[in-house]
Design an enzyme around this catalytic site. Structure first.
Site, PDB file in Angstrom:
ATOM      1  CG  HIS A   7      -0.325   0.023   2.543  1.00 47.42           C
ATOM      2  ND1 HIS A   7      -0.022  -1.139   3.226  1.00 47.42           N
ATOM      3  CD2 HIS A   7       0.077   1.026   3.364  1.00 47.42           C
ATOM      4  CE1 HIS A   7       0.530  -0.843   4.381  1.00 47.42           C
ATOM      5  NE2 HIS A   7       0.619   0.471   4.497  1.00 47.42           N
ATOM      6  CG  HIS A  79       3.920   4.480   5.455  1.00 47.78           C
ATOM      7  ND1 HIS A  79       3.038   5.036   6.349  1.00 47.78           N
ATOM      8  CD2 HIS A  79       3.439   3.221   5.220  1.00 47.78           C
ATOM      9  CE1 HIS A  79       2.090   4.161   6.660  1.00 47.78           C
ATOM     10  NE2 HIS A  79       2.300   3.048   5.977  1.00 47.78           N
ATOM     11  CD  GLU A 130       3.557  -0.542   7.172  1.00 53.07           C
ATOM     12  OE1 GLU A 130       2.938   0.167   6.359  1.00 53.07           O
ATOM     13  OE2 GLU A 130       3.028  -1.074   8.166  1.00 53.07           O
TER      14      GLU A 130
HETATM   15 CO    CO Z   1       1.224   1.212   6.320  1.00 52.97          CO
END
Ligand code: CO
Length: 134
Positions: A7, A79, A130
């Site tokens: 994502h 992020h 991440e």
């Molecule tokens: Co995330």
């Protein structure tokens, strides 16, 4: 080492407005908001054919995205999340390469209930990364 883009997370000052623009203007499939008090965010998931966008609004007094919004009042990309097969071996390799892991270096359970780690933006062109064990 990294796999799929899981994502892209976008911090937003107004989740309702942001959801409406993805739904109505961009014609995307947008979930209902979900409170994640333990992560300090309220999230909406935007489902795309090849990945997801997560719209994040601060939730509670100690939201980790509040400082970001203080610097970027209209919101912005917070992020990107890449999938890895084995988060511990990914971490050890990254440490060896000199990447800085945020926090104590131990994976935490992320918003999807899977182990995640965050890597310092200074190692990745100013972008917080991440890693999620898929
Ligand atoms: Co995330």
């Amino acid at each position: 080492m990294i796999g799929r883009l899981n994502h892209v997370a976008i911090a937003v000052p107004d989740l309702k407005m942001a959801s409406a623009s993805y739904k109505n203007t961009l014609g995307a499939i947008v979930s209902s908001p979900r409170d994640e008090p333990e992560h300090g965010v309220r999230i909406v998931f935007v489902d795309l054919p090849n990945t997801k966008i997560e719209l994040l609004e601060p939730f509670g007094d100690e939201s980790p995205i509040q400082a970001f919004l203080d610097k970027n009042p209209s919101g912005g990309m917070h992020h990107v999340c890449f999938e890895v097969d084995d988060i511990l071996s990914a971490r050890d390799k990254l440490k060896k390469e000199g990447a800085r892991i945020i926090g104590d270096g131990e994976p935490k359970l992320g918003a999807h209930g899977k182990p995640v780690l965050f890597l310092h933006p200074k190692n990745f062109s100013g972008t917080l990364v991440e890693l999620e064990q898929a």
